[in-house]
Design an enzyme around this catalytic site. Structure first.
Site, PDB file in Angstrom:
ATOM      1  N   TRP A   1      84.331  60.558 -26.984  1.00 48.87           N
ATOM      2  CA  TRP A   1      85.199  59.486 -27.460  1.00 48.87           C
ATOM      3  C   TRP A   1      84.793  59.056 -28.867  1.00 48.87           C
ATOM      4  O   TRP A   1      85.650  58.739 -29.692  1.00 48.87           O
ATOM      5  CB  TRP A   1      85.108  58.287 -26.510  1.00 48.87           C
ATOM      6  CG  TRP A   1      85.963  57.139 -26.943  1.00 48.87           C
ATOM      7  CD1 TRP A   1      87.292  56.956 -26.686  1.00 48.87           C
ATOM      8  CD2 TRP A   1      85.567  56.008 -27.742  1.00 48.87           C
ATOM      9  NE1 TRP A   1      87.743  55.787 -27.274  1.00 48.87           N
ATOM     10  CE2 TRP A   1      86.701  55.174 -27.925  1.00 48.87           C
ATOM     11  CE3 TRP A   1      84.358  55.624 -28.310  1.00 48.87           C
ATOM     12  CZ2 TRP A   1      86.656  53.998 -28.654  1.00 48.87           C
ATOM     13  CZ3 TRP A   1      84.311  54.445 -29.040  1.00 48.87           C
ATOM     14  CH2 TRP A   1      85.445  53.640 -29.196  1.00 48.87           C
ATOM     15  N   HIS A   2      83.493  59.084 -29.136  1.00 43.05           N
ATOM     16  CA  HIS A   2      83.021  58.648 -30.444  1.00 43.05           C
ATOM     17  C   HIS A   2      83.297  59.679 -31.537  1.00 43.05           C
ATOM     18  O   HIS A   2      83.347  59.316 -32.717  1.00 43.05           O
ATOM     19  CB  HIS A   2      81.520  58.340 -30.397  1.00 43.05           C
ATOM     20  CG  HIS A   2      81.209  57.014 -29.775  1.00 43.05           C
ATOM     21  ND1 HIS A   2      81.036  56.860 -28.418  1.00 43.05           N
ATOM     22  CD2 HIS A   2      81.060  55.784 -30.321  1.00 43.05           C
ATOM     23  CE1 HIS A   2      80.784  55.584 -28.167  1.00 43.05           C
ATOM     24  NE2 HIS A   2      80.802  54.907 -29.283  1.00 43.05           N
ATOM     25  N   GLY A   3      83.462  60.918 -31.179  1.00 44.02           N
ATOM     26  CA  GLY A   3      83.758  61.901 -32.206  1.00 44.02           C
ATOM     27  C   GLY A   3      83.812  63.315 -31.661  1.00 44.02           C
ATOM     28  O   GLY A   3      83.120  63.653 -30.704  1.00 44.02           O
TER      29      GLY A   3
END
Length: 474
Positions: A320-322
């Site tokens: 989700w963060h990258g």
């Protein structure tokens, strides 16, 4: 547009606030917020604002189909269509190139997809759209009859681009019935002012110091002191950067009558990694718990299944963060630590002196932020090796302190210590003491302090050239 910009502070916010309070009518105020929120997003994403609107409208129709359908199959089909509509844009922009290029590289193929520029805040508003459809399907919330009010929930500018992630069930009633009071306005603006100062003064100074260190060039030939100092300053920067935006969002929410849940609770005072993640980005943890972990079975199906569920959740948290392998490793890193704390180390942690568990937790978190900081895994290894005294670029022992690091440390002197103190509840306790002791005088003093800090922050912005926002890339 960002909260810490002169355009927002001196133009957008005053105009929107004036129009909002021009009429004491909720439909008027909601309409002002919808238009303002769409314009706020379109300021930075003039094309892809349409993607957010279309995704919202598809889920609006799907929710109606869920409620009106008598067939279980049709209800599930409607939910599936809504989820696909929400996730499709996010997948296309954020993950398609990463997955294709990873598979292509694995099999030695030469074909590569270009990495697209990620629309601002797409991960945040996608999750919010998902909570709406799922909550309606579960019967946790009623469907929204007015599509404009659903768009208000999704696009509401205080929390649109960086959270906190607001679940529909938490604000559905507020969209249709809320009051904007003088006390709410004053307390909200105070919270916004202190959040702005946290971003402009604390986070930006930490970021400026990082920019001057060797690690800004990728971690090569880093000294031991530079490696530790850089990890420490980035730990401070990312906390102040992100928690500041949450503070500003919560404050603006109060101004307009919304009560958003807290998103940070002094995570750096934690005595275990498990506690750290109960205090850090609370809304994201709540989302993964309610919409991924529990539906997978949570801890209800035995230890082995529980471990698998935790690893899945934390791999997704990383992704989700990258869309990069460092984020996947970052997520799994925490997943493994949390599993170890839950099943192997719980008794050990409870019997260990608090100061030891606190220091250990901070060390684990700092290592985690190094994984988070670099998308290049070789730079991660170079930084970690430098922390233990090895210069991997030169193949020799790392020097203890290089000239660049020493100059940066001298330039910022005691600032990191003051910033570290701001990560604790010391000033919150001081505020509570003053308000309890002096009551009305304390409230007035706080208002004056918030006003002064707001003015000081604007002055900092006028003179600053460094004003990034870390979580925009997520």
């Amino acid at each position: 547009m960002v909260f810490s910009s002169l355009t927002f502070l001196l133009l957008f916010l005053p105009i929107v606030t004036g129009l909002y309070f021009a009429k004491n009518n909720l439909n008027w105020r909601n309409t002002v917020l919808v238009i303002a929120s769409v314009l706020f997003y379109a300021w930075g994403e003039p094309v892809w604002v349409l993607g957010m609107i279309v995704s919202t409208l598809i889920n609006y129709v799907c929710a109606i189909a869920i409620v009106r359908s008598r067939s279980s199959l049709m209800r599930k089909l409607s939910l599936t269509i809504g989820i696909i509509a929400s996730v499709a844009l996010l997948f296309y922009f954020k993950y398609a190139a990463f997955l294709f290029n990873s598979v292509s590289g694995l099999f030695g193929a030469g074909a590569m997809l270009p990495v697209l520029e990620l629309p601002i805040g797409i991960s945040f508003y996608t999750f919010q759209i998902l909570t709406y459809s799922v909550d309606v399907y579960r019967g946790k919330a009623q469907y929204q009859k007015n599509p404009a009010w659903l768009l208000l929930y999704v696009s509401c500018f205080p929390q649109l681009i960086a959270g906190p992630i607001v679940q529909y069930g938490d604000v559905a009633a507020m969209i249709l019935d809320r009051k904007s009071t003088v006390d709410g306005f004053v307390s909200g603006m105070k919270r916004f002012a202190f959040g702005l100062a946290k971003k402009v003064i604390l986070a930006n100074i930490c970021g400026a110091a990082l920019e001057q260190l060797t690690l800004a060039g990728g971690g090569q030939s880093m000294s031991v002191a530079g490696a530790w100092y850089g990890a420490f300053m980035y730990s401070l920067q990312i906390y102040f950067d992100f928690s500041a935006y949450s503070d500003m969002a919560i404050g603006l929410g109060r101004v307009f009558g919304f009560k958003y849940k807290e998103n940070f609770d002094y995570p750096y005072i934690s005595k275990s990694v498990t506690e750290f993640w109960r205090r850090w980005h609370i809304s994201l943890g709540s989302f993964f718990r309610d919409y991924i972990y529990i539906p997978l079975g949570g801890n209800r199906k035995g230890v082995a299944r529980n471990i698998i569920n935790l690893l899945i959740v934390w791999a997704l948290t990383g992704l989700w963060h990258g869309a990069s392998w460092n984020f996947v490793l970052w997520g799994l890193y925490y997943g493994i630590i949390l599993i170890a704390e839950k099943f192997l180390l719980k008794k050990v942690i409870s019997k260990t002196p608090a100061w030891i568990t606190h220091i250990t937790t901070l060390l684990f978190v700092m290592v985690g932020w190094i994984l988070f900081y670099y998308t290049d895994l070789s730079a991660v290894s170079q930084h970690l090796l430098a922390m233990v005294g090895f210069d991997s670029a030169a193949g020799t022992g790392a020097v203890f302190c290089d000239a660049v690091t020493l100059a940066v440390m001298r330039k910022y002197t005691v600032f990191p210590l003051f910033a570290a103190l701001c990560c604790t509840p010391v000033f919150k306790k001081l505020r509570t003491f003053v308000l309890d002791k002096f009551d009305g005088i304390g409230q007035g003093a706080e208002t004056v302090a918030a006003t002064a800090i707001l003015v000081l922050s604007v002055m900092f912005l006028i003179g600053q050239s460094y004003n990034p926002f870390i979580y925009f890339r997520f």
